[in-house]
Design an enzyme around this catalytic site. Structure first.
Site, short mmCIF file in Angstrom:
data_model
loop_
_atom_site.label_atom_id
_atom_site.label_comp_id
_atom_site.label_asym_id
_atom_site.label_seq_id
_atom_site.Cartn_x
_atom_site.Cartn_y
_atom_site.Cartn_z
N LYS A 12 -36.24 -93.80 -61.09
CA LYS A 12 -34.86 -93.60 -61.54
C LYS A 12 -33.91 -94.61 -60.88
CE LYS A 12 -31.42 -90.05 -60.58
NZ LYS A 12 -30.62 -91.01 -59.79
N LYS A 17 -35.94 -98.09 -55.39
CA LYS A 17 -36.99 -99.02 -55.81
C LYS A 17 -36.84 -100.40 -55.18
CE LYS A 17 -35.73 -98.84 -60.09
NZ LYS A 17 -34.71 -97.80 -59.97
N LYS A 42 -29.41 -104.40 -63.18
CA LYS A 42 -28.58 -104.51 -61.98
C LYS A 42 -28.83 -105.82 -61.22
CE LYS A 42 -29.08 -100.52 -59.71
NZ LYS A 42 -29.35 -99.78 -58.45
N ASP A 126 -35.43 -94.92 -66.01
CA ASP A 126 -34.75 -93.73 -66.49
C ASP A 126 -35.25 -93.41 -67.90
OD1 ASP A 126 -33.01 -95.15 -64.52
OD2 ASP A 126 -31.95 -93.23 -64.65
P1 ADP Z 1 -32.80 -98.69 -56.96
O1 ADP Z 1 -33.35 -100.06 -56.86
O2 ADP Z 1 -33.84 -97.67 -57.31
O3 ADP Z 1 -31.61 -98.60 -57.87
P2 ADP Z 1 -31.94 -99.16 -54.24
O4 ADP Z 1 -33.16 -99.64 -53.56
O5 ADP Z 1 -30.92 -100.17 -54.61
O6 ADP Z 1 -32.30 -98.26 -55.50
O7 ADP Z 1 -31.31 -98.03 -53.29
C1 ADP Z 1 -30.15 -97.33 -53.65
C2 ADP Z 1 -29.33 -97.05 -52.39
O8 ADP Z 1 -30.03 -96.16 -51.55
C3 ADP Z 1 -29.05 -98.31 -51.58
O9 ADP Z 1 -27.73 -98.32 -51.18
C4 ADP Z 1 -30.00 -98.21 -50.41
O10 ADP Z 1 -29.44 -98.76 -49.27
C5 ADP Z 1 -30.19 -96.72 -50.26
N1 ADP Z 1 -31.53 -96.38 -49.74
C6 ADP Z 1 -32.73 -96.62 -50.33
N2 ADP Z 1 -33.75 -96.18 -49.57
C7 ADP Z 1 -33.20 -95.63 -48.47
C8 ADP Z 1 -33.71 -95.00 -47.27
N3 ADP Z 1 -35.02 -94.81 -47.10
N4 ADP Z 1 -32.83 -94.58 -46.34
C9 ADP Z 1 -31.51 -94.74 -46.52
N5 ADP Z 1 -30.96 -95.33 -47.60
C10 ADP Z 1 -31.77 -95.76 -48.57
MG MG Z 2 -32.75 -101.72 -57.88
#
Ligand code: ADP
Ligand code: MG
Length: 265
Positions: A12, A17, A42, A126
């Site tokens: 999601k 990810k 994104k 999603d």
């Molecule tokens: P996605 O790629 O799935 O959209 P992201 O990797 O960009 O998600 O992460 C979304 C947010 O959650 C970011 O701001 C990231 O810093 C935070 N985040 C992801 N994993 C962790 C974790 N293990 N602990 C704290 N924050 C996290």
């Molecule tokens: Mg991402």
């Protein structure tokens, strides 16, 4: 020349990810030639590897149809080759189209014939529409992992992604639990993984080091190499590398999913 190992990471939006993918890439880069393909509109998968946002393939192609390798491939931490597919402008066209365009450009410039050890795809899941399903095709990623927390929407999306994987007869290598700090979270994700015939391949704790690295546009492995959090990403990298359990998942139907979820409340 051996074929690169293609690993697709689905989940999601906002579940973690890109954080997982960039840290895995950093972990693998010490032993392997790694490429990361960001397939999320994104377009921020590779930001923590390169130290800034890179131009996307869709944007580049809009300006120049004959874009070359130098226009779309960027070198990041540990010499990881970084690519972002990009997406259409919001409200115009299908978000997954970027992936289709990106993959055909990457084919044209012959990147898949290069001597790469590992290719990691970061894919928004999603909805598993045509474009987002592309990396699931066998010639790209032969193994798929789903990132989820114990949150309802994240698990719901994970179940949906499993439906897409099943339809395409993809090989699910496991579930990555990226913790949000919910009660009984690990137990819940483990049970979900088993219910769909899979297993948890790694657990990543919630940590403020992730944000602290993100602010500097770095991975945790680069910014805090000695930290426990960096070590959990290295462990996940090893578990994926040594993984032996691949399945065509058996997703839950709507009712089964509700019953499963209510068990934990
Ligand atoms: P996605 O790629 O799935 O959209 P992201 O990797 O960009 O998600 O992460 C979304 C947010 O959650 C970011 O701001 C990231 O810093 C935070 N985040 C992801 N994993 C962790 C974790 N293990 N602990 C704290 N924050 C996290
Ligand atoms: Mg991402």
């Amino acid at each position: 020349m051996k074929k690169a190992r293609g690993i697709a990471i689905y989940g999601k939006g906002g579940i973690g990810k890109s954080t997982v993918v960039s840290n895995l890439a950093a972990a693998y880069s010490t032993d392997e030639k790694v490429m990361v393909i960001g397939c999320d509109p994104k377009a921020d998968t590779t930001r923590t590897l390169v130290g800034r946002r890179i131009p996307t393939i869709l944007d580049t192609i809009r300006k120049n149809k004959n874009a070359s390798a130098e226009d779309v491939l960027f070198s990041g931490y540990g010499n990881v080759i970084c690519v972002e597919s990009g997406g259409p402008e919001p409200g115009v066209g299908c978000a997954g189209r970027g992936v289709i365009v990106a993959m055909s450009l990457l084919e044209r410039i012959g990147i898949f014939e290069e001597d790469l050890g590992i290719i990691i795809y970061d894919v928004l899941g999603d909805v598993v529409c045509g474009g987002f399903a592309v990396p699931l095709r066998e010639e790209y990623a032969e193994e798929v992992y789903i990132v989820t927390s114990g949150e309802y929407m994240a698990l719901y999306a994970a179940n949906n992604i499993s439906k897409g994987i099943k339809k395409l007869k993809g090989r699910l290598g496991g579930i990555i639990c990226n913790c949000r700090g919910i009660d009984r979270e690990e137990e819940m994700v483990k049970e979900f993984a088993e219910r769909i015939g899979s297993h948890v391949v790694g657990v990543i704790p919630r940590s403020e080091l992730v944000q602290k690295s993100e602010i500097n546009a770095q991975t945790v492995l680069e910014k805090f190499p000695e930290s426990e959090q960096a070590q959990t990403y290295r462990q996940l990298a090893a578990s994926i590398l040594n993984n032996q359990k691949f399945v065509v998942p058996e997703p839950l139907d709507v009712e089964q999913f509700e019953t499963f979820f209510h068990q934990f409340n």
